[in-house]
Design a protein around this motif. Structure first.
Motif, PDB file in Angstrom:
ATOM      1  N   UNK A   1       9.537   5.532  -6.556  1.00 48.41           N
ATOM      2  CA  UNK A   1       9.109   4.138  -6.760  1.00 48.41           C
ATOM      3  C   UNK A   1       7.801   3.868  -6.041  1.00 48.41           C
ATOM      4  N   UNK A   2       7.703   4.303  -4.805  1.00 46.08           N
ATOM      5  CA  UNK A   2       6.520   4.029  -3.991  1.00 46.08           C
ATOM      6  C   UNK A   2       5.282   4.749  -4.532  1.00 46.08           C
ATOM      7  N   UNK A   3       5.477   5.867  -5.198  1.00 44.89           N
ATOM      8  CA  UNK A   3       4.328   6.597  -5.718  1.00 44.89           C
ATOM      9  C   UNK A   3       3.594   5.809  -6.811  1.00 44.89           C
ATOM     10  N   UNK A   4       4.186   4.739  -7.292  1.00 52.46           N
ATOM     11  CA  UNK A   4       3.524   3.891  -8.288  1.00 52.46           C
ATOM     12  C   UNK A   4       2.824   2.682  -7.659  1.00 52.46           C
ATOM     13  N   UNK A   5       2.886   2.541  -6.345  1.00 51.65           N
ATOM     14  CA  UNK A   5       2.200   1.457  -5.652  1.00 51.65           C
ATOM     15  C   UNK A   5       0.698   1.715  -5.656  1.00 51.65           C
ATOM     16  N   UNK A   6      -0.102   0.657  -5.537  1.00 50.60           N
ATOM     17  CA  UNK A   6      -1.553   0.880  -5.452  1.00 50.60           C
ATOM     18  C   UNK A   6      -1.951   1.482  -4.115  1.00 50.60           C
ATOM     19  N   UNK A   7      -3.084   2.140  -4.094  1.00 52.65           N
ATOM     20  CA  UNK A   7      -3.555   2.737  -2.854  1.00 52.65           C
ATOM     21  C   UNK A   7      -4.168   1.671  -2.006  1.00 52.65           C
TER      22      UNK A   7
ATOM     23  N   UNK B   1       0.843  -1.191   0.000  1.00 48.25           N
ATOM     24  CA  UNK B   1       0.000   0.000   0.000  1.00 48.25           C
ATOM     25  C   UNK B   1       0.879   1.242   0.000  1.00 48.25           C
ATOM     26  N   UNK B   2       0.410   2.270  -0.660  1.00 45.98           N
ATOM     27  CA  UNK B   2       1.210   3.470  -0.879  1.00 45.98           C
ATOM     28  C   UNK B   2       1.438   4.286   0.389  1.00 45.98           C
TER      29      UNK B   2
END
Length: 67
Positions: free
Chosen positions: A61-67, A17-18
């Motif tokens: 990188x983390x900003x592309x993780x799903x919410x 999770x983001x």
């Protein structure tokens, strides 16, 4: 995706999770800024840029993780 917002993510997607990861990356950036502005240790100052750079790359990188 499934249209059911009440379902919780299962398995490995729960760990990706983001929100918590973005907070961690911002904390690393903040630590690097503190290392940059402290007047006590030349070693901390020397590694401050690397710390800020690592936090910034982690945030990207983390900003592309799903919410």
């Amino acid at each position: 995706m499934t249209g059911r917002p009440d379902m919780k993510p299962a398995g490995w997607t729960r760990w990706l999770r983001r929100g918590p990861w973005e907070n961690g990356a911002m904390s690393i950036i903040g630590l690097g800024i503190l290392m940059l502005t402290q007047p006590f240790s030349l070693d901390l100052y020397s590694y401050s840029f690397v710390t800020i750079l690592g936090g910034t790359l982690g945030f990207v990188v983390v900003s592309h993780f799903p919410q």
